[in-house]
Design an enzyme around this catalytic site. Structure first.
Site, short mmCIF file in Angstrom:
data_model
loop_
_atom_site.label_atom_id
_atom_site.label_comp_id
_atom_site.label_asym_id
_atom_site.label_seq_id
_atom_site.Cartn_x
_atom_site.Cartn_y
_atom_site.Cartn_z
N HIS A 667 60.50 82.85 25.68
CA HIS A 667 61.06 82.71 24.33
C HIS A 667 62.31 83.57 24.11
CE1 HIS A 667 58.65 86.33 22.99
NE2 HIS A 667 59.72 86.50 22.25
N SER A 816 59.20 92.00 23.32
CA SER A 816 58.96 90.75 24.03
C SER A 816 59.49 90.76 25.44
CB SER A 816 59.64 89.60 23.30
OG SER A 816 58.85 89.24 22.23
N1 ARG Z 1 58.01 88.01 19.63
C1 ARG Z 1 58.30 89.39 19.59
C2 ARG Z 1 59.63 89.71 20.25
O1 ARG Z 1 60.39 88.82 20.39
C3 ARG Z 1 57.20 90.22 20.17
C4 ARG Z 1 56.12 90.34 19.22
C5 ARG Z 1 54.95 91.04 19.70
N2 ARG Z 1 54.22 91.25 18.50
C6 ARG Z 1 53.09 91.83 18.41
N3 ARG Z 1 52.57 92.06 17.23
N4 ARG Z 1 52.44 92.22 19.48
O2 ARG Z 1 59.95 90.84 20.51
#
Ligand code: ARG
Length: 866
Positions: A667, A816
């Site tokens: 992503h 992420s």
């Molecule tokens: N999608 C997020 C990013 O792009 C990471 C999120 C992880 N979130 C969590 N509550 N563990 O960095």
């Protein structure tokens, strides 16, 4: 035969028997001794044949020979006894053993001269001659010491009035060694000898002490090649290093010493800036720092070995104006060594004091450096008279090797008549008046970093306004009461609770989230949350939930149907039939061992489970304490990568898995309206990075990205298959801060309840900004089914829930693509997951979701070859 005859025969026979014995001693002539046989032959007269038949002869010759033989035997015996004794005496009992003692004494009627710091000066030679003769005189007057003394050498002098340091060598017969030890250990008698017998009034000597030492110091002191003497310069920092540092490793079999001095009435602050010697183990290299110029155990401040990250505090203080640093190395294993700095400080006159007000903070002197030895501080704390006072120790390290925390016999903190020592998590001591006294004591050896504390005033009727009061006095958030987690150190927040309908009541009264029931982990502490879902007695629970009879475990047959009864067997791994949960060797043979990759034991006949194992090891052997938050140490996570986009800075994390490949989240590379994140040219990878504000540090390796391969099945709505592999334009060089993490086999088991580490520079709160220093957090794997219900059925088999259900600890935006690392046997770390998504950050009952690496392991291999 009449009575009389029979009697004669008996007599004759017995006398013949005697003569037979004597004969035998001289010759081996066989003789008949059996009378009844002669009788039977009707040859009673026949006994006359034998010369010994004549009673007179028997009386005359028999006893005489016997006596001679006995005497000869005794003589031989006595002779060998004597020889044996002599051999024992000269060879064993009397063999001289070498004994060395380190000692110091104080000369009262003498003034210190600067020239005494230089052991080649004439003044040094003159005074040491005097001291030597005094020491020899002391020894001579004791019968257990004098005869064995061989040599004494004065090694140094320091102020006060003058303290002389020396070692003495003795050659003592083994059986006298203990008496010598005793005599040398007796301070009083050493002193008495001096006062009674002194004929050398030139020196007025006091406090003579000596401690047994390693004889190798005699050798070392004769060979001065690794001996240095340094004096601190006013307002300046002096640095020194191990020989050859940093270009070549220190020598083998070395005995090095650095004598550090400061001006009179000063103390020394010594800091190891970089430190890397052999890992700590018996017989390996080590460094020792002494609060004296004599390397004696009672004045040792610290023994150091292994390696420390540069951010670790290795500062030590002395109590006087001298310090000694020694390096002892063995025959193999050379490492870079250390670079250290020292400077002088005015001696602390007093510590502690009176603290007034409603709140305030205080620490041990020089915190977070190691406090000085030989110190006593008292803080008298007073808050307004209508309030009560409590002291909260936020960080507490008062640990001395070998001291039980129950007794605190050496260094300690004393509050309200209770002594505290060792390493303790945050704790509170409350008083029910407006005053409290905190005392700190450090003895003459081994120091630690001490404590950082605050005092607070509170209302006795409401000690924790708006919060819950633990029995220990600590205040915690009300929401933490009865939530199934112990927040008060005495668990008072979890006692007398009424469980809610989302909770399970454990037999011991605790309320635990229903999530934890039947997850294979004993959450209640009494196992009651797992009891009802157990298989019947003498049965085993398979990973797929099936129950099978215990004796079918490890019988070579897949009785569970998922192989889980055959993949964790004791003893050598056996070849078993392959299944989803059994590790497959390169030869396609499956083995009966769980997670056999890189565990240090070859389990496959072709050794394929132990190949490509240069991964998952951190550079620093010492794990540091987590101090005030969750900042990482430099080099703690050498596989952590920061992915930057030009003009935007850090966007995502990634993990290094070989010298050319990274694993990250798909992503991160999805195009957006204005930015084509899928374009590899946009990205730069930073390896060996610790602080985002210092990206030019020499340790950092910066690489452009050659290719980004995202999983073709990645679904940007569900985040299923959230994985990508990235190829670097050029390979990196492994170093202390750049190293790959191990990739787990598809069959690798990461069980629910296991603690893992997530790291990254992401936001430190939901909606907040990113961290500059790499952060770390320890989180726990949550059962897939339980998690699915918490997260509105959004879980797919490629996802894994990991977090802390009470909230407060989690990954967040910006993390992420980063690693979720698991410590496996042999302390290697494996990449269990990739940070993927979450419902907010660190919310209660909303654990983070990670890409399950085991399920995508084959895809990684297929595209990166790793
Ligand atoms: N999608 C997020 C990013 O792009 C990471 C999120 C992880 N979130 C969590 N509550 N563990 O960095």
């Amino acid at each position: 035969m009449d009575e009389e005859k029979r009697f004669t025969c008996f007599l004759d026979c017995s006398s013949r028997f005697l003569s037979h014995l004597v004969h035998k001693a001289r010759s081996s002539f066989p003789e008949q001794t059996h009378c009844p046989l002669l009788e039977m032959n009707g040859l009673e007269e026949g006994v006359e044949f034998l010369p010994t038949m004549n009673p007179k002869t028997v009386e005359k010759r028999g006893p005489k020979r016997w006596v001679v033989v006995t005497v000869v035997l005794i003589a031989i015996f006595l002779f060998s006894l004597l020889v044996g004794l002599l051999v024992w005496h000269f060879k064993y009992r009397n063999v001289p053993v070498q004994k060395v003692y380190n000692g110091h004494l104080r000369i009262l009627n003498w003034n210190f001269l600067d020239a005494y710091e230089d052991s080649s000066s004439s003044q040094f030679a003159m005074l040491s001659k005097k001291v030597k003769s005094t020491v020899e005189e002391i020894y001579r007057s004791n019968e257990n010491i004098g005869p064995y003394h061989k040599e004494t050498e004065i090694t140094a002098f320091s102020e006060g009035s003058v303290i002389a340091y020396y070692w003495s060598e003795f050659m003592v017969p083994k059986h006298k060694a203990e008496a010598l030890d005793r005599a040398m250990a007796n301070k009083q008698s050493l002193m008495q000898m001096l006062t009674l017998k002194s004929r050398n009034p030139a020196l007025k000597v006091e406090s003579v002490v000596a401690f047994p030492a390693d004889p190798s110091i005699v050798q070392a002191s004769r060979n001065n090649s690794c001996s240095f003497s340094l004096h601190a310069k006013e307002g300046e920092i002096t640095s020194f290093t191990t020989p050859g540092f940093p270009n070549s490793p220190y020598p083998n079999n070395a005995r090095c010493q650095w004598v550090l001095r400061a001006d009179a009435d000063s103390i020394i602050s010594l800091t190891f800036k970089t430190f890397d010697v052999e890992p700590c183990s018996e017989g390996n290299d080590y460094i020792k720092v002494y609060n004296s110029l004599s390397p004696v155990e009672p004045h040792a401040l610290v023994t150091l070995c292994g390696s420390y990250p540069p951010s670790y505090n290795l500062t030590f203080l002395s109590s006087k104006n001298v310090m000694l640093v020694t390096l002892v190395t063995n025959a193999e294993g050379r490492r870079p060594g250390f670079r250290a700095e020292f400077f002088q400080l005015p001696k602390i006159k007093s510590c502690g004091g009176t603290l007034k007000g409603t709140t305030g903070t205080f620490t041990t002197p020089f915190y977070p450096a190691h406090y000085p030895p030989n110190l006593d501080c008292t803080w008298d704390i007073e808050v307004p008279s209508n309030k009560n006072v409590k002291v909260r120790f936020n960080l507490f390290y008062v640990l001395e090797p070998g001291v039980p925390i129950a007794t605190c016999t050496k260094d300690y903190v004393e509050v309200s008549n209770t002594k505290y020592c060792g390493e303790r998590p945050r704790f509170v001591v409350a008083s029910n008046t407006n005053r409290i006294t905190v005392q700190f004591h450090s003895d003459q050896s081994y120091t630690d970093t001490g404590f950082s504390a605050e005092f607070l005033s509170y209302d006795s009727s409401d000690p924790c306004p708006g919060r819950f009061t633990c029995k220990t006095g600590r205040c915690i958030d009300k929401a933490l009461r009865c939530d199934g987690w112990m927040d008060c150190s005495d668990a008072s927040d979890e006692r007398s609770c009424n469980c809610t309908k989302e909770q399970f009541r454990c037999s011991n009264g605790w309320c635990k989230s229903l999530m934890w029931v039947c997850d294979g982990v004993n959450d209640c502490g009494d196992n009651s949350d797992e009891e009802q879902c157990k298989c019947p007695d003498k049965n085993l629970k398979c990973r797929n939930g099936k129950c099978i009879p215990e004796d079918q475990k490890c019988n070579g047959k897949d009785d569970c149907g998922d192989g889980s009864d055959e993949n964790d067997c004791v003893g050598a791994a056996k070849a078993v039939s392959c299944s989803e949960y059994t590790y497959k060797c390169r030869s396609n043979v499956c083995v009966s061992k769980k997670n056999p990759e890189c565990d240090g034991t070859p389990d496959c006949a072709d050794n394929s489970d132990e190949e490509n194992c240069d991964c998952g090891i951190r550079s620093y052997s010492k794990q540091s304490r987590i101090v005030g938050g969750l900042d990482s140490e430099v080099g703690e996570w050498p596989w952590q990568v920061s992915l930057h986009v030009e003009g935007q800075g850090h966007i995502c994390g990634a993990s290094l898995v070989s010298n050319k490949w990274l694993v990250s989240a798909a992503h991160c590379f999805q195009d957006e309206m204005r930015i084509r994140y899928s374009d590899s040219k946009l990205w730069t990878a930073f390896l060996g990075l610790h602080d985002q504000s210092q990206r030019t540090h020499e340790n950092i390796q910066k690489r452009k990205i050659e290719r980004i391969i995202t999983h073709p099945n990645f679904n940007d709505f569900t985040y299923d298959y959230d994985i990508a592999v990235l190829e670097l334009q050029s390979p990196v060089t492994f170093s202390k801060v750049v190293r790959p993490i191990c990739l787990p086999d598809p069959t690798h088991d990461f069980p629910s309840g296991k603690d893992l580490w997530v790291t990254g520079w992401g936001a430190t709160s939901e909606g907040g900004s990113g961290a500059t220093i790499l952060q770390k957090a320890e989180i726990r794997i949550i059962n897939q089914t339980q998690c699915n219900s918490l997260l509105a059925n959004q879980m797919t088999p490629r996802m894994m829930c990991v977090g802390i259900l009470t909230g407060g600890i989690d990954a967040c935006q910006g993390d992420s693509g980063g690693p979720l690392a698991s410590v496996e046997t042999s302390s290697r770390m494996f990449l269990a997951g990739v940070v993927s998504w979450g419902d907010g950050c660190a919310r209660r009952n909303k654990p983070g979701v990670y890409t399950r690496v085991t399920h995508l392991r084959d895809w990684i291999k297929q595209h990166s070859g790793v």
